[in-house]
Design a protein around this motif. Structure first.
Motif, PDB file in Angstrom:
ATOM      1  N   GLU A   1       8.210  17.029 -17.898  1.00 55.76           N
ATOM      2  CA  GLU A   1       7.420  15.832 -18.166  1.00 55.76           C
ATOM      3  C   GLU A   1       8.320  14.604 -18.233  1.00 55.76           C
ATOM      4  OE1 GLU A   1       3.901  14.546 -21.230  1.00 55.76           O
ATOM      5  OE2 GLU A   1       5.701  15.479 -22.073  1.00 55.76           O
ATOM      6  N   GLN A   2       9.461  14.734 -18.899  1.00 51.78           N
ATOM      7  CA  GLN A   2      10.385  13.612 -19.014  1.00 51.78           C
ATOM      8  C   GLN A   2      10.914  13.196 -17.648  1.00 51.78           C
ATOM      9  OE1 GLN A   2      13.969  14.383 -21.308  1.00 51.78           O
ATOM     10  NE2 GLN A   2      14.077  12.245 -21.949  1.00 51.78           N
ATOM     11  N   ALA A   3      11.275  14.176 -16.822  1.00 54.32           N
ATOM     12  CA  ALA A   3      11.769  13.872 -15.478  1.00 54.32           C
ATOM     13  C   ALA A   3      10.691  13.193 -14.649  1.00 54.32           C
ATOM     14  CB  ALA A   3      12.241  15.148 -14.794  1.00 54.32           C
ATOM     15  N   SER A   4       9.442  13.650 -14.794  1.00 50.99           N
ATOM     16  CA  SER A   4       8.328  13.052 -14.064  1.00 50.99           C
ATOM     17  C   SER A   4       8.102  11.615 -14.496  1.00 50.99           C
ATOM     18  CB  SER A   4       7.057  13.875 -14.293  1.00 50.99           C
ATOM     19  OG  SER A   4       5.936  13.248 -13.719  1.00 50.99           O
ATOM     20  N   GLU A   5       8.168  11.345 -15.784  1.00 45.10           N
ATOM     21  CA  GLU A   5       7.963   9.987 -16.281  1.00 45.10           C
ATOM     22  C   GLU A   5       9.020   9.025 -15.746  1.00 45.10           C
ATOM     23  OE1 GLU A   5       7.924  10.442 -20.474  1.00 45.10           O
ATOM     24  OE2 GLU A   5       5.818  11.068 -20.567  1.00 45.10           O
ATOM     25  N   LEU A   6      10.253   9.516 -15.611  1.00 52.01           N
ATOM     26  CA  LEU A   6      11.318   8.671 -15.071  1.00 52.01           C
ATOM     27  C   LEU A   6      11.055   8.339 -13.603  1.00 52.01           C
ATOM     28  CD1 LEU A   6      14.484  10.331 -16.673  1.00 52.01           C
ATOM     29  CD2 LEU A   6      13.476   8.109 -17.239  1.00 52.01           C
ATOM     30  N   LEU A   7      10.574   9.317 -12.837  1.00 56.91           N
ATOM     31  CA  LEU A   7      10.268   9.073 -11.432  1.00 56.91           C
ATOM     32  C   LEU A   7       9.111   8.083 -11.283  1.00 56.91           C
ATOM     33  CD1 LEU A   7      10.542  12.682  -9.942  1.00 56.91           C
ATOM     34  CD2 LEU A   7      12.085  10.760  -9.531  1.00 56.91           C
TER      35      LEU A   7
ATOM     36  N   TYR B   1       2.109   9.959 -10.082  1.00 57.39           N
ATOM     37  CA  TYR B   1       1.299  10.010 -11.300  1.00 57.39           C
ATOM     38  C   TYR B   1       0.320  11.183 -11.246  1.00 57.39           C
ATOM     39  CZ  TYR B   1      -1.681   8.498 -15.152  1.00 57.39           C
ATOM     40  OH  TYR B   1      -2.381   8.452 -16.324  1.00 57.39           O
ATOM     41  N   ASP B   2      -0.337  11.358 -10.117  1.00 55.78           N
ATOM     42  CA  ASP B   2      -1.314  12.452  -9.988  1.00 55.78           C
ATOM     43  C   ASP B   2      -0.639  13.820 -10.014  1.00 55.78           C
ATOM     44  OD1 ASP B   2      -3.297  10.560  -9.793  1.00 55.78           O
ATOM     45  OD2 ASP B   2      -3.390  10.619  -7.595  1.00 55.78           O
ATOM     46  N   GLY B   3       0.645  13.857  -9.646  1.00 60.55           N
ATOM     47  CA  GLY B   3       1.356  15.136  -9.605  1.00 60.55           C
ATOM     48  C   GLY B   3       2.147  15.450 -10.864  1.00 60.55           C
ATOM     49  N   ARG B   4       1.815  14.798 -11.953  1.00 61.59           N
ATOM     50  CA  ARG B   4       2.524  15.059 -13.214  1.00 61.59           C
ATOM     51  C   ARG B   4       2.402  16.528 -13.618  1.00 61.59           C
ATOM     52  NH1 ARG B   4      -0.725  11.371 -16.991  1.00 61.59           N
ATOM     53  NH2 ARG B   4      -2.257  11.964 -15.401  1.00 61.59           N
ATOM     54  N   PRO B   5       3.459  17.080 -14.195  1.00 63.18           N
ATOM     55  CA  PRO B   5       3.383  18.464 -14.664  1.00 63.18           C
ATOM     56  C   PRO B   5       2.329  18.609 -15.765  1.00 63.18           C
ATOM     57  CG  PRO B   5       5.382  17.388 -15.462  1.00 63.18           C
ATOM     58  CD  PRO B   5       4.769  16.461 -14.468  1.00 63.18           C
ATOM     59  N   GLN B   6       1.666  19.763 -15.771  1.00 62.23           N
ATOM     60  CA  GLN B   6       0.636  20.049 -16.756  1.00 62.23           C
ATOM     61  C   GLN B   6       1.100  21.166 -17.699  1.00 62.23           C
ATOM     62  OE1 GLN B   6      -2.100  18.074 -16.900  1.00 62.23           O
ATOM     63  NE2 GLN B   6      -1.071  16.964 -15.216  1.00 62.23           N
ATOM     64  N   PRO B   7       0.772  21.080 -18.978  1.00 60.19           N
ATOM     65  CA  PRO B   7       1.255  22.067 -19.953  1.00 60.19           C
ATOM     66  C   PRO B   7       0.897  23.496 -19.582  1.00 60.19           C
ATOM     67  CG  PRO B   7       0.209  20.219 -21.063  1.00 60.19           C
ATOM     68  CD  PRO B   7      -0.056  20.040 -19.598  1.00 60.19           C
TER      69      PRO B   7
ATOM     70  N   GLU C   1       8.208   5.775 -13.471  1.00 57.04           N
ATOM     71  CA  GLU C   1       8.693   4.456 -13.870  1.00 57.04           C
ATOM     72  C   GLU C   1       9.510   3.812 -12.762  1.00 57.04           C
ATOM     73  OE1 GLU C   1      11.380   2.353 -17.400  1.00 57.04           O
ATOM     74  OE2 GLU C   1      11.070   4.516 -17.398  1.00 57.04           O
ATOM     75  N   GLU C   2      10.351   4.597 -12.110  1.00 56.32           N
ATOM     76  CA  GLU C   2      11.176   4.079 -11.020  1.00 56.32           C
ATOM     77  C   GLU C   2      10.302   3.616  -9.859  1.00 56.32           C
ATOM     78  OE1 GLU C   2      14.372   3.007  -8.608  1.00 56.32           O
ATOM     79  OE2 GLU C   2      14.328   3.465 -10.753  1.00 56.32           O
ATOM     80  N   ALA C   3       9.288   4.414  -9.520  1.00 58.40           N
ATOM     81  CA  ALA C   3       8.396   4.044  -8.419  1.00 58.40           C
ATOM     82  C   ALA C   3       7.605   2.790  -8.745  1.00 58.40           C
ATOM     83  CB  ALA C   3       7.451   5.204  -8.101  1.00 58.40           C
ATOM     84  N   GLU C   4       7.188   2.647  -9.997  1.00 56.91           N
ATOM     85  CA  GLU C   4       6.425   1.473 -10.392  1.00 56.91           C
ATOM     86  C   GLU C   4       7.305   0.222 -10.370  1.00 56.91           C
ATOM     87  OE1 GLU C   4       2.947  -0.446 -11.206  1.00 56.91           O
ATOM     88  OE2 GLU C   4       3.254   1.655 -10.660  1.00 56.91           O
ATOM     89  N   CYS C   5       8.535   0.343 -10.841  1.00 56.59           N
ATOM     90  CA  CYS C   5       9.455  -0.802 -10.809  1.00 56.59           C
ATOM     91  C   CYS C   5       9.788  -1.197  -9.373  1.00 56.59           C
ATOM     92  CB  CYS C   5      10.738  -0.458 -11.565  1.00 56.59           C
ATOM     93  SG  CYS C   5      10.558  -0.321 -13.356  1.00 56.59           S
ATOM     94  N   ALA C   6       9.860  -0.215  -8.480  1.00 52.61           N
ATOM     95  CA  ALA C   6      10.198  -0.499  -7.086  1.00 52.61           C
ATOM     96  C   ALA C   6       9.126  -1.331  -6.398  1.00 52.61           C
ATOM     97  CB  ALA C   6      10.415   0.803  -6.322  1.00 52.61           C
TER      98      ALA C   6
ATOM     99  N   ASP D   1       0.821  -1.210   0.000  1.00 50.89           N
ATOM    100  CA  ASP D   1       0.000   0.000   0.000  1.00 50.89           C
ATOM    101  C   ASP D   1       0.853   1.257   0.000  1.00 50.89           C
ATOM    102  OD1 ASP D   1      -2.273  -1.534  -0.056  1.00 50.89           O
ATOM    103  OD2 ASP D   1      -2.618  -1.451   2.100  1.00 50.89           O
ATOM    104  N   THR D   2       1.983   1.226   0.709  1.00 52.34           N
ATOM    105  CA  THR D   2       2.883   2.380   0.728  1.00 52.34           C
ATOM    106  C   THR D   2       3.485   2.622  -0.652  1.00 52.34           C
ATOM    107  OG1 THR D   2       3.426   1.970   3.056  1.00 52.34           O
ATOM    108  CG2 THR D   2       4.936   3.367   1.802  1.00 52.34           C
ATOM    109  N   ALA D   3       3.947   1.542  -1.285  1.00 55.01           N
ATOM    110  CA  ALA D   3       4.550   1.672  -2.613  1.00 55.01           C
ATOM    111  C   ALA D   3       3.526   2.126  -3.646  1.00 55.01           C
ATOM    112  CB  ALA D   3       5.180   0.348  -3.035  1.00 55.01           C
ATOM    113  N   LEU D   4       2.309   1.609  -3.549  1.00 59.80           N
ATOM    114  CA  LEU D   4       1.252   2.018  -4.482  1.00 59.80           C
ATOM    115  C   LEU D   4       0.900   3.477  -4.283  1.00 59.80           C
ATOM    116  CD1 LEU D   4      -0.939   1.496  -6.592  1.00 59.80           C
ATOM    117  CD2 LEU D   4      -2.383   0.589  -4.757  1.00 59.80           C
ATOM    118  N   ALA D   5       0.821   3.928  -3.033  1.00 61.93           N
ATOM    119  CA  ALA D   5       0.489   5.324  -2.755  1.00 61.93           C
ATOM    120  C   ALA D   5       1.538   6.265  -3.330  1.00 61.93           C
ATOM    121  CB  ALA D   5       0.349   5.537  -1.248  1.00 61.93           C
ATOM    122  N   LEU D   6       2.808   5.897  -3.230  1.00 64.61           N
ATOM    123  CA  LEU D   6       3.872   6.729  -3.787  1.00 64.61           C
ATOM    124  C   LEU D   6       3.758   6.800  -5.294  1.00 64.61           C
ATOM    125  CD1 LEU D   6       6.480   8.351  -3.667  1.00 64.61           C
ATOM    126  CD2 LEU D   6       7.746   6.182  -3.595  1.00 64.61           C
TER     127      LEU D   6
END
Length: 239
Positions: free
Chosen positions: A122-128, A103-109, A130-135, A93-98
């Protein structure tokens, strides 16, 4: 931990797989081979899985085979993150919440005057993300491919070490422990032997298909098919 007569399990498995059209299963590994794989991964396998590898099989039926390849020790199939295999499996639950928070805090145009600056953010956000999802699957080895993007894995480290989890992120974005009849997370031995108990008596594909239909209706469902938190209700047809 479940007490198992592994030589008896091997005898049952050999008898079951001796029939026509059955898949092969690999012979057991040696202590040296298991120790070599553990050293390469930076882990010690949970005792039940270790006993299975040494006394029953390296895999090939129901469980992906562990073998030495040109790249080192690997399991068949895809989906295991070998770079994170030595890490503890996180609290789900902790990992999912992160992951959700990122995801909810993605930058908006509309928050950027400069499109190039937005692109970098946006690119930096996508990397974060992806890292959180892999973790979320650190310390989890994928043992089966259940189709439709689903899989089942064994936890190698952390508080849940030795338990078996279903990865249902393809539809529900969750990983769930597979539960035994006492609604407790099942270990490897209980999960494996329970599956053998369910499929060994079946004669041919037609009987398996009929049994699989019953299992999905919640009738004598094997631990390996208790995929979701509410599996008893989810499997039963609406009244």
């Amino acid at each position: 931990m479940t007490t198992v007569d592994w030589p008896a399990v091997r005898a049952r498995l050999d008898a079951f797989l001796s029939g026509p059209g059955q898949p092969r299963t690999a012979p057991p590994l040696t202590e040296q081979q298991v120790a070599e794989a553990e050293s390469e991964f930076g882990v010690t396998f949970p005792p039940e899985y270790r006993d299975y590898l040494l006394q029953v099989s390296a895999g090939g039926w129901f469980v992906f085979e562990l073998r030495r390849t040109a790249e080192g020790w690997r399991w068949d199939g895809h989906g295991t993150d070998y770079d994170r295999l030595h890490l503890p499996f996180p609290d789900h639950d902790t990992a999912l919440a992160l992951s959700d928070e990122l995801y909810d805090g993605r930058p908006q145009p509309e928050d950027f005057a400069d499109p190039a600056e937005y692109g970098r953010a946006e690119q930096a956000s996508e990397l974060l993300i992806e890292e959180a999802e892999c973790a979320r699957t650190a310390g989890l080895v994928k043992l089966t491919d259940d189709g439709c993007g689903f899989s089942t894995g064994l936890v190698l480290g952390g508080p849940h070490r030795g338990t078996v989890w279903f990865d249902g992120r393809a539809t529900c974005d969750r990983l769930n422990p597979l539960l035994n009849d006492a609604d407790k997370p099942a270990g490897f031995a209980e999960w494996f032997v329970d599956w053998l108990d369910h499929v060994a008596p079946l004669a041919g594909y037609d009987e398996y298909r009929a049994a699989n239909s019953r299992w999905h209706r919640g009738q004598d469902t094997p631990i390996a098919r208790r995929w979701f938190d509410n599996w008893r209700d989810a499997c039963r047809p609406a009244p």
